[in-house]
Write a protein that holds these residues in place. Structure first.
Motif, PDB file in Angstrom:
ATOM      1  N   ASP A  58       0.823  -1.199   0.000  1.00 39.95           N
ATOM      2  CA  ASP A  58       0.000   0.000   0.000  1.00 39.95           C
ATOM      3  C   ASP A  58       0.858   1.250   0.000  1.00 39.95           C
ATOM      4  N   SER A  97      -3.015  -4.033 -11.276  1.00 38.56           N
ATOM      5  CA  SER A  97      -3.232  -3.698  -9.880  1.00 38.56           C
ATOM      6  C   SER A  97      -4.131  -2.478  -9.763  1.00 38.56           C
ATOM      7  N   SER A 138      -5.909   0.091  -6.730  1.00 41.92           N
ATOM      8  CA  SER A 138      -6.002   0.488  -5.322  1.00 41.92           C
ATOM      9  C   SER A 138      -7.122   1.497  -5.160  1.00 41.92           C
ATOM     10  N   PHE A 168      -5.600   5.137   2.298  1.00 45.39           N
ATOM     11  CA  PHE A 168      -5.630   3.844   1.626  1.00 45.39           C
ATOM     12  C   PHE A 168      -6.744   2.970   2.156  1.00 45.39           C
ATOM     13  N   GLN A 195      -5.936  -2.632  -1.809  1.00 40.30           N
ATOM     14  CA  GLN A 195      -5.240  -2.873  -3.054  1.00 40.30           C
ATOM     15  C   GLN A 195      -5.542  -4.274  -3.540  1.00 40.30           C
TER      16      GLN A 195
END
Lengths: 110, 114
Positions: A97, B31, B33, B45, B48
């Motif tokens: 992340d 990918s 996120s 965040f 992901q």
């Protein structure tokens, strides 16, 4: 507590002036990215720094990654009104992340 | 080439409802996120995904869930909406799932919960 601390939070300068904004952490990052974000839009990637001590230049913007890979700075020379925006730093560690700082809101006045 | 596309661009929901936000990554990127950006703050965040598997999860309640499809597009679902869920929801795509890969953002979905 933010993982990445950005300073100053707000900055208002005249066109033509120089400025530096900072991104600091107590954590080590494998890479660090700088973004600029306009109101109502997503962040736009400016640069990625990977190596400790690395310096990258993008026209009037100079980015530096600290030797210990815990901090970074963005220096803008001869700011223009088009530089106005929210500048965000984001760091990645060994997991997947990416964590952002709260940003520096820059206003360049004509 | 199309960049990261998100839909819808704006959405108004009532407390207690659920919402589904959608993201299509850049062609070839595997990918995706998800981030939540509250006004005046940096993006936080949420998730992901890489190759359809969850690779990371931020500090968000179980009301938030996501998935990635075989074509690498993704959905973010939020149940039992609260007023505090009002934010800009950003999707970022990257070529690979490891930390040094550059991430590219969509324009976001502005969610307002009333």
């Amino acid at each position: 507590t933010q993982l990445l601390e950005q300073s100053p939070q707000f900055l208002s300068i005249q066109e033509g002036e120089n400025l530096t904004v900072y991104c600091n952490s107590s954590s080590v990052f494998s890479s660090l990215q700088w973004y600029r974000q306009e109101p109502g839009e997503g962040p736009v990637l400016l640069v990625t720094v990977v190596t400790g001590g690395e310096v990258k230049k993008l026209k009037r913007l100079t980015f530096q990654f600290g030797d210990a890979r815990k901090d970074s700075s963005l220096h803008i020379t001869a700011a223009q009104t088009g530089d106005t925006g929210l500048y965000l730093c984001a760091g990645s560690r060994n997991n997947n992340d990416m964590r952002f700082g709260a940003g520096t809101r820059l206003t360049v006045k004509p | 080439d199309a960049g990261v596309t998100q839909s819808p661009t704006h959405l108004i929901k009532t407390r207690g409802q659920h919402v589904t936000l959608r993201c299509s990554p850049i062609s070839g990127h595997k990918s995706v996120s998800w981030y939540q950006q509250v006004l005046g703050q940096g993006p936080q965040f949420i998730f992901q995904y890489y190759e359809k598997e969850e690779r990371g999860r931020g500090n968000f309640p179980d009301r938030f869930s996501a998935r990635q499809f075989p074509n690498y597009s993704s959905e973010l679902n939020v149940n039992a909406l609260l007023l505090g869920d009002s934010a800009l929801y950003l999707c970022a795509s990257s070529l690979l799932g490891h930390p040094n890969t550059e991430a590219f953002f969509g324009q976001g979905t502005r969610l307002t919960v009333v």
